[in-house]
Enzyme design. Structure first.
Site, short mmCIF file in Angstrom:
data_model
loop_
_atom_site.label_atom_id
_atom_site.label_comp_id
_atom_site.label_asym_id
_atom_site.label_seq_id
_atom_site.Cartn_x
_atom_site.Cartn_y
_atom_site.Cartn_z
N ASP A 1 -6.07 1.25 5.17
CA ASP A 1 -4.76 0.65 5.39
C ASP A 1 -4.66 0.02 6.77
O ASP A 1 -5.51 0.26 7.66
CB ASP A 1 -3.66 1.70 5.19
N ASP B 1 2.62 -3.19 -1.90
CA ASP B 1 3.21 -1.85 -1.97
C ASP B 1 4.30 -1.78 -3.03
O ASP B 1 4.78 -0.69 -3.34
CB ASP B 1 3.79 -1.45 -0.61
#
Length: 779
Positions: A476, A542
Site C-alpha cells: 500500500d 478502495d
C-alpha cells in the site's frame, strides 16, 4: 527510370548538418512505424498508424517527401521536421524534448545530431531497412554543449510502440536537466482527446474534449501515479468509440511525478508526449552522470478496444506474467478492520475455504502499536500484544486449508508515533530538520533513498518472508508526497524515492522467487506500467460498490488486462458509499477481473453463501477465457446499458456481462450487439442467471424456452420462466442485428455465454465489422 528525389538531401538542415540518411520501417500486428534520420539530424517518425504493407527504399524517400510541410509565410525558411525529441533548433516552438542548462545559462536548447543507428544492438549501415519488429537505438550528441543522448524506439510484436531516452553529461561542469519529454506525431484528423480524472474511491473517470490549438497538459505532482492521473491520453478521429475510429494513445510508464500532453501548433502539427516531471534539482548531472527517463508507450488502433488490446498482449507476453489460474482471494479488511482476533480470523478462513477461496490476505493492523491509523506504521514486526504466538497459528491454519497466505505492508510510509521515527527522525521526508509536511492519514513518508531507511525496511520485511509462508504482499501507499525532500539537505527527493521503491520490490522478488506483489495506493492511485514491471496485480479502488466499480474496472482495463485487476465481491451495503446491492449485481460486476471477496462472511446467510459459491465456481470455469481472451466493450446505444465481454483468441467462445448502470429516458432494452466474434462462424448464445434473478428482469422471447409471446397472453418475460439452452446465429448477425436485450432495473446485471458451433474460415485474430457503439465518455 530515375530514382526519386530525396527532399532531405537538397540543401542543409537548419543546423548545417550533413551525414548519412537512414530510414527504417518497423511493422507488427497491423501497425507500421517509419523512422527517419536525415543527414544526421535528430530521428523523426514519418508514419505511425495503419500497416503500410511492403515499403521499399524508394517508398521511404517518397514518404519523406509527402510528409514534408510547405513553408508558410512568417515561418522558418526550411520546412519543420518534428523529431521524437523536438528541438528549438529545428524551428519547433512547442514543448521541447530536452530542456536544461548549465550554471551560466548555456545549453538551454540543445542541437542534437545523430552519430549512429543500431537495430537490436547491430549498427545499421544501409540507407534503408525493413523489419517486422524490433528496437532501434539512436546515439545522439551536442558536442559543443557536452551532452550525449541515447534514444530507444521499439515496436513490439503486438504493435505497441514505445520510446525512452537517456541524457549523459559529457561536459566538465554540472548540467541540470529540467525535462526529457519524447513526442509522437498524430495527424490533424485526430480532432478529439480522451483522458481521465478521478479521486479516491472514484478513480479513472473519462473526460473528453476537442483537440484544439495549444497544449492540453496533465501534470502529476503527487509522487505516485495518482487517482486523478491521465492514465492514457488518447487522440482520435471525430466520434471514435470502442469499436471504430482511428485512435492514438500514450501512457507514461512511471509511478512518480509525470506529465502527459497533447499539443497542436498554429503551424498544423500535433503531438502526444510525456515523461517524468522532474522537481527543481532532481535532474542535476555531474560530469559523467546519466539520467534515463521512463518508457513512453504509444498504442494505435481502430477503436478503443484495439488500443487496449495492444497493452494487454504486451503485458501478457512478459516472461514472468501471472498464471491464468488466478486464485480467488479473500481480503479481511472490511470484515475486521484493525480488530485482529485469532479465533475470528480462523473462522473467516474456514468459511472462505468452504466456498472455494484460494488466497487469504491479512490487512493492516498486525504489527507494532498499530491498533488504528495513528501509530506503529514503519515498525514491521508482529505485535506481541495482538499476536502473542506470532502469525504462525493463523498462517498454519490458512495454508492447512489449502489456501495461500498474503500480508499487508506499507513500506514507504511511517507514523511519527512509531519506533522507527523516534529512532531515526532523519529518515522522514521533510523540507528541513525543523519542519514536517502536513500529515495525511496521520502519516509521513519514509525516505527510502536514504540507505539506512532502505536497509531497515528490507531487513524487517525479509525477516517476515523468511519466517512465514507468505505468498503475496499487498503493498500500500496511502498518501501523496508533499514537500518530499531529503530532510538533511532540503533537496527534492521524489524521483529518488520512486526508484528506491522499485529497487525494494525488485530485491524482495529476487530474494523470494514466486512472491506476488499487489500495487495498492489508497486503492487505485498507483496503476501504471512502471510499477507493473515488478508487480502482479493492482487494486483498482478502495471502493467496492459494484456500481462505481463498473466504470472504474471498465476504464482501468483500457491499460491493463483483467488478470492484473483486483476485483472483489463486496458486502451487501457498500462501506464507502452506503448503497445496497443484490449479490448477483455485486458478483457480475466483479467477474471481469481477478476475483476476490471483501465481506464479513460470518454475516452472510446460507442462501448468500450458496449463491456466492456458484459465482466462484463460474469464475474458476471461465478464468482461462477471461485472462487470455480479447476485451470487447459496447454501450448498446444508451448510457444506461454497458456491455463488457471477453472473446477467446480463436473466437470459439465468449462471455459478456450486460449491466444497467442507471435509469434512462427510454426503456433500457433495444438491440444487444455482441462485438468481437468471427462473422463467418455460427454461435449458440444463452443467458446465464446465477442465484436469485435480478429484480423486475424481463426477458425477450428469444431468451426463454417454450413460450410464444404471440399466443401466451400471460407472457411478460418473467424472470422465473425457464431460460433457453441457446439460440443460434452467425457472428455477423450477432454483431450487426444483435439480440433483443432484456428489460432491467438500474443496478442489475445479466450474463451471456457464447459458444461456436461451426468454425468459420477467418484467420485467427481477424475482427468482424463493428457497427461502432457509442462511447459513454463522449460528453
Amino acid at each position: 527510370m530515375p530514382e526519386p528525389s530525396d527532399p532531405s538531401l537538397h540543401g542543409r538542415g537548419p543546423q548545417g548538418t550533413t551525414g548519412p540518411t537512414r530510414r527504417i520501417h518497423l511493422s507488427a500486428a497491423g501497425v507500421s512505424v517509419v523512422l527517419d534520420v536525415t543527414g544526421g539530424r535528430i530521428p523523426a517518425i514519418l508514419h505511425w498508424g495503419r500497416e503500410l504493407g511492403p515499403v521499399t527504399a524508394a517508398d521511404a524517400v517518397n514518404l519523406a517527401a509527402v510528409t514534408t510541410p510547405p513553408v508558410a509565410n512568417n515561418a522558418p525558411d526550411i520546412p519543420l521536421r518534428l523529431g521524437i525529441l523536438p528541438q528549438n533548433a529545428d524551428g519547433w516552438l512547442g514543448t521541447p524534448g530536452v530542456t536544461g542548462s548549465r550554471a551560466d545559462g548555456s545549453g538551454f536548447a540543445p542541437r542534437l545530431t545523430c552519430r549512429s543507428v543500431r537495430i537490436d544492438g547491430q549498427e545499421l549501415q544501409a540507407d534503408f531497412l525493413e523489419v517486422e519488429d524490433g528496437r532501434v537505438t539512436f546515439d545522439l550528441a551536442d558536442e559543443a554543449q557536452g551532452l550525449e543522448v541515447g534514444l530507444e524506439v521499439e515496436l513490439t510484436a503486438h504493435g505497441l510502440l514505445r520510446t525512452r531516452a537517456q541524457v549523459t553529461n559529457t561536459g566538465s561542469d554540472e548540467y541540470t536537466l529540467a525535462s526529457l519529454t519524447p513526442a509522437l506525431p498524430v495527424p490533424l484528423d485526430a480532432t478529439e482527446l480522451l483522458d481521465f480524472a478521478g479521486r479516491w474511491t472514484h478513480e479513472r473517470t473519462p473526460q473528453r474534449r476537442a483537440f484544439t490549438t495549444g497544449t492540453h497538459l496533465r501534470e502529476n505532482r503527487r509522487g505516485r501515479t495518482g487517482a486523478d492521473a491521465a492514465h492514457l491520453l488518447h487522440a482520435g478521429t471525430a466520434g471514435f468509440d470502442f469499436g471504430s475510429g482511428q485512435v492514438w494513445a500514450v501512457h507514461v510508464g512511471f509511478s512518480g511525478n509525470h506529465t502527459h500532453l497533447a499539443e497542436r501548433t498554429s503551424g498544423g502539427t500535433q503531438i502526444l508526449a510525456g515523461g517524468e516531471l522532474l522537481l527543481p534539482g532532481e535532474g542535476r548531472l555531474a560530469a559523467g552522470d546519466t539520467y534515463r527517463g521512463p518508457w513512453l508507450y504509444g498504442s494505435y488502433g481502430n477503436g478503443l478496444d484495439r488500443v487496449a488490446r495492444r497493452f494487454h498482449r504486451h503485458l501478457r507476453s512478459r516472461e514472468n506474467h501471472v498464471s491464468v489460474d488466478r486464485p480467488v482471494t479473500l481480503n479481511v479488511w472490511e470484515a475486521v478492520y484493525f480488530d485482529h482476533d485469532l479465533e475470528r480470523l480462523t473462522d473467516l478462513a474456514d468459511r472462505a475455504a468452504a466456498l472455494g477461496v484460494e488466497r487469504y490476505v491479512l490487512d493492516d493492523g498486525w504489527f507494532g502499536s498499530r491498533r488504528d491509523d495513528t501509530s506503529g506504521l514503519g515498525d514491521w514486526q508482529v505485535s506481541p500484544e495482538v499476536w502473542p504466538d506470532g502469525l504462525g497459528p493463523l498462517i498454519d491454519h490458512v495454508t492447512g486449508l489449502g489456501m495461500q497466505f498474503g500480508l499487508w505492508f506499507e513500506p514507504e510510509m511511517v507514523n511519527i508515533d512509531s519506533e522507527v521515527a523516534r529512532a531515526h527522525p532523519e529518515w522522514v521526508m521533510a523540507p528541513s530538520p525543523q519542519l514536517l509536511p502536513v500529515e495525511s492519514r496521520y502519516q509521513q513518508v519514509l525516505n527510502l533513498s536514504h540507505p539506512g531507511a532502505f536497509e531497515h525496511v528490507h531487513r524487517q520485511m525479509n525477516a517476515l518472508l523468511n519466517e512465514y509462508d507468505i505468498a503475496y504482499i499487498k503493498w500500500d501507499h496511502n498518501r501523496d508526497l508533499i514537500e518530499a525532500a531529503d530532510r538533511s539537505t532540503g533537496a527534492a527527493a521524489t524521483h529518488a524515492q520512486t526508484l528506491a521503491a522499485y529497487r525494494l520490490m525488485d530485491r524482495l522478488k529476487a530474494d523470494h522467487p514466486g512472491l506476488e506483489i499487489e500495487s495498492c495506493s489508497s486503492g487505485g492511485a498507483r496503476v501504471d506500467l512502471g510499477v507493473l514491471e515488478r508487480t502482479d496485480r493492482v487494486w483498482v479502488s478502495d471502493c467496492i460498490d459494484p456500481l462505481e466499480r463498473l466504470g472504474m474496472n471498465r476504464w482501468t482495463s483500457q491499460l491493463i488486462p483483467f488478470e492484473l485487476m483486483g476485483s472483489h465481491i463486496a458486502s451487501g451495503r457498500s462501506h464507502t458509499t452506503g448503497r445496497l446491492h443484490s449479490l448477483s449485481f455485486r458478483a457480475a460486476s466483479a467477474l471481469m477481473g481477478h476475483l476476490g471477496i471483501e465481506w464479513d462472511l460470518a454475516e452472510a446467510s446460507q442462501e448468500e453463501l450458496a449463491e456466492l459459491r456458484t459465482w466462484i465456481q463460474l469464475y474458476k470455469e471461465q478464468r482461462e477465457l477471461l485472462f487470455t481472451g480479447d476485451l470487447v466493450r459496447a454501450d448498446c446505444g444508451l448510457d444506461a446499458l454497458w456491455l463488457t465481454g471477453v472473446v477467446s483468441a480463436d473466437k470459439d467462445r465468449a462471455l459478456y456481462v450486460l449491466a444497467c448502470a442507471e435509469s434512462a429516458d427510454v426503456a433500457p432494452g433495444g438491440q444487444l450487439r455482441l462485438p468481437g466474434l468471427d462473422p463467418r462462424t455460427r454461435y449458440r448464445v444463452r443467458p446465464l442467471v446465477l442465484g436469485e434473478a435480478p429484480s423486475n428482469l424481463r426477458w425477450p422471447a428469444w431468451a426463454v424456452n417454450g413460450v410464444d409471446p404471440a399466443t401466451d397472453r400471460n407472457y411478460r418475460g418473467r424472470h422465473e420462466l425457464p431460460l433457453t439452452e441457446g439460440i443460434e446465429l452467425s457472428g455477423a448477425a450477432l454483431a450487426s442485428t444483435g439480440l433483443s436485450a432484456p428489460l432491467m432495473d438500474p443496478e442489475t446485471a445479466v450474463l451471456f455465454e457464447v459458444i461456436a458451433l461451426s468454425p468459420g474460415t477467418a484467420p485467427t485474430g481477424t475482427q468482424p465489422t463493428d457497427p461502432g457503439p457509442t462511447d459513454p465518455a463522449r460528453a
